[in-house]
Design a protein around this motif. Structure first.
Motif, short mmCIF file in Angstrom:
data_model
loop_
_atom_site.label_atom_id
_atom_site.label_comp_id
_atom_site.label_asym_id
_atom_site.label_seq_id
_atom_site.Cartn_x
_atom_site.Cartn_y
_atom_site.Cartn_z
N ASP A 175 -15.88 24.22 -64.92
CA ASP A 175 -15.02 24.45 -65.38
C ASP A 175 -14.63 25.64 -66.47
O ASP A 175 -13.76 25.82 -66.89
N GLY A 176 -16.12 25.86 -67.49
CA GLY A 176 -15.34 27.00 -68.46
C GLY A 176 -15.54 28.11 -68.02
O GLY A 176 -14.89 28.77 -68.28
N ASN A 200 -17.83 19.47 -65.17
CA ASN A 200 -18.31 18.38 -66.11
C ASN A 200 -18.10 18.55 -67.75
O ASN A 200 -18.94 17.69 -68.32
N GLY A 207 -17.24 20.22 -69.68
CA GLY A 207 -18.32 21.14 -70.57
C GLY A 207 -18.72 22.54 -70.16
O GLY A 207 -19.36 22.92 -69.36
N TRP A 208 -20.55 23.32 -71.30
CA TRP A 208 -20.75 24.18 -70.46
C TRP A 208 -22.15 23.42 -70.80
O TRP A 208 -23.01 23.25 -71.93
N ARG A 209 -22.47 23.38 -69.50
CA ARG A 209 -23.70 22.63 -69.00
C ARG A 209 -24.86 23.97 -69.38
O ARG A 209 -26.29 23.15 -70.09
MG LIG Z 1 -18.73 22.81 -66.87
#
Ligand SMILES: [Mg+2]
Ligand SMILES: Cc1ncc(C[n+]2csc(CCOP(=O)(O)OP(=O)(O)O)c2C)c(N)n1
Length: 579
Positions: A467-468, A496, A498-500
């Motif tokens: 997604d990021g 997810n 955000g930034w995992r």
């Molecule tokens: Mg992500």
């Protein structure tokens, strides 16, 4: 508009530039125009009005996307394209795509204008707008000097063609990479006699073979090894190398491990394929047990802190860029290193092997070993991709996509912490069907999908992105372009929230620190934007948010139908577990 025949034709530096691109068989110009380009805009219009060929101009509302389109085009076709940007600020706006094309060793020709160098009407094209003073910077080429294989300023229209062919020759010679040329307006406006230069005099340098002495030693060692293993990342940029690698694997019984693969290097269903590795903090068992490791075209064959060959293993390294001169800290403990083209080197190895007597029982024993590893891996992957109650896993989504595509579908993977899940479960088998950016500047996925689709309009293109990374890709530009230039593709956002990756990075260094226990570490997008809605608004894409496990497969099927039959982009925003 005035009829074209009523206007006199002029031949300028810009005319020579357009002709040079056409003669060099550059089919696309990914362009973002500015006050530095009147000569080029005029030359394009004149050529079109007078029936002369021009490259297809793809108007790119964002420069990072422009350069990334050219990257994707070159990655799948092997053919360099041209990018046109605005002075210093347009050069800067190519942003991290500059890093990607450099690290990925992608040939591309980048042009930028430069501020005019006269201001009192001395020459056509001199300064007549306030920004010309603001855009006059001390070292425009310095913005990307650390990344270009070649950069120069065009100082006269009279040798523009020669300079373009020189830049293309350097960009296209191994190890390939980007070239940057800039020129002030006066150069493009300069009226010159028509220039006729033959581009075939600037061919890329011939491929580098493996030296004979190295060849003999390597083949002897391969045949003597009990557990020979090949580790590779980017030999698949050349489809012939993939074919030769399969031939070698079968002839000798060698295991093939992909490490952070940029391209498909080996068919994932081949019994000698033991899988791929990325950032996983585990020792790869095939690498640990290997007594001979042959590294072929790889920037990161392993991460030695937790994964490396045993101390006794003999390591050979063949690479188009074995010294990694552009990477200040780089070494592996190789006994022998060769700069060579891997397709050629593998062909030489196979030719040598065909003249030798090979012990069939040794080949059978090695092959059986790797087949067992391969089958265990397949069983493990099958287990991992089963649907989980109440949560959509990256493994499951990827398996759904795999079931809905054909073997020629091209996969654009910018899955970040799901890179490995995607590579593992998508199951590609053919050369040039799976790509990553080959580097680390996020946002490659959208432009790359357009570039790939432009190069191969007959192929289905499926973009699998975090997604990021979707947000980094400038989806507003990408989807406007995709509709305007009819390059439909499917995007699946692995959302997810955000930034995992930065969270994983933090946990790897500070597993028990404050951040590991904090509720919020500033990496979440919660609630997230409407990712597919952005594409619908910008380019009329089919848009769907998928939150339930039992919806995933039918959503993928429906979205692919839209892409294939309506020739329209589709974006599926698939909600995985939170970070
Ligand atoms: Mg992500
Ligand atoms: C241009 C750029 N900015 C920042 C980063 C640092 N960075 C690496 S991974 C990452 C997060 C990616 O998020 P997403 O695509 O959602 O993948 P996830 O980590 O959630 O799997 C960031 C910000 C980068 N690599 N490139």
């Amino acid at each position: 508009m005035t009829a074209p025949q009523s206007q006199p034709s002029v031949y300028t530096g810009a005319s020579a530039l357009i002709e040079a691109l056409v003669d060099a068989r550059i089919s696309h110009l990914f362009a973002n125009f500015g006050s530095d380009h009147p000569g080029i805009v005029e030359a394009l219009a004149q050529a079109r009005a007078t029936g002369k060929p021009v490259p297809k101009v793809i108007t790119c509302p964002n420069e990072m996307v422009a350069l990334t389109c050219a990257q994707g085009f070159a990655q799948i076709s092997g053919r360099p394209q041209a990018v046109l940007v605005h002075v210093d600020c347009g050069t800067q706006a190519m942003a991290g795509a500059i890093h990607n094309v450099a690290k990925c060793r992608v040939p591309v020709l980048i042009f930028a204008g430069a501020s005019p160098y006269t201001q009192e009407g001395e020459l056509p094209g001199g300064r007549n707008e306030f920004i010309h003073w603001l855009q006059d910077v001390p070292d425009q080429r310095g913005i990307l000097r650390g990344y270009m294989k070649y950069e120069n300023e065009l100082r006269t229209g009279r040798n523009i063609k020669q300079m373009i062919y020189r830049a293309l020759q350097i960009a296209s010679s191994d190890p390939q990479g980007p070239a940057y040329l800039m020129a002030a307006r006066e150069v493009f406006e300069e009226e010159i006699p028509a220039v006729a230069v033959d581009p075939s005099r600037w061919q890329p340098i011939g491929v580098l073979p493996l030296p004979e002495a190295g060849l003999a030693e390597l083949v002897d060692n391969l045949l003597a090894a009990r557990r020979p293993l090949i580790v590779t990342s980017y030999l698949g940029r050349n489809p012939e190398a993939v074919v030769e690698l399969a031939r070698l694997a079968e002839r000798v019984g060698v295991g093939i491990l992909e490490s952070v693969p940029t391209y498909l290097n080996f068919p994932s269903d081949h019994p000698c394929y033991v899988g791929q590795q990325g950032n996983e903090h585990v020792q790869n068992p095939s690498l640990a047990e290997a007594d001979l490791v042959l590294v072929l075209d790889s920037d990161v064959p392993w991460i030695p802190l937790f994964n490396k060959p045993g101390d006794e293993a003999k390591i050979f390294h063949i690479d188009i860029d074995p010294l990694k001169e552009r990477t200040p800290l780089w070494y592996i403990p190789a006994a022998q290193v060769f700069r060579a083209d891997c397709a050629t080197a593998l062909r030489q190895i196979n030719e040598r092997l065909s003249g030798l007597k090979i012990d069939p029982s040794a080949v059978a024993a090695r092959t059986a070993h790797y087949k067992q590893r391969h089958e265990a891996r397949v069983a493990d992957l099958t287990r991992r991709e089963q649907p989980q109650a109440g949560v959509i896993t990256a493994e499951y989504v990827t398996a759904c996509v795999r079931r809905q595509i054909d073997r020629d579908t091209v996969i654009v993977n910018e899955g970040i912490t799901n890179y490995s899940a995607i590579t593992n479960h998508i199951g590609c088998t053919r050369p040039r069907t799976r790509f990553t950016s080959g580097a680390s500047s996020l946002g490659w996925n959208g432009g790359a999908s357009i570039g790939i689709k432009l190069a191969c309009p007959e192929k289905t293109v499926v973009c699998l992105t975090g997604d990021g990374s979707y947000m980094f890709s400038v989806p507003s530009s990408v989807h406007w372009m995709a509709r305007n230039y009819q390059t439909p593709f499917l995007t699946v956002v692995y959302n997810n929230r955000g930034w995992r990756a930065p969270k994983f990075s933090m946990l790897a260094v500070h597993p028990d620190g404050y951040a590991s226990k904090a509720r919020d570490i500033d990496v979440a997008f919660d609630p997230p934007p409407d990712y597919s809605g952005i594409a619908a608004a910008s380019g009329g894409a089919f848009a769907r948010i998928v939150k339930r496990v039992d919806e995933v497969e039918s959503a993928v099927a429906e979205a692919l139908k839209v892409v294939r039959e309506e020739k329209r982009c589709a974006v599926l925003d698939v909600w995985l577990a939170h970070l």
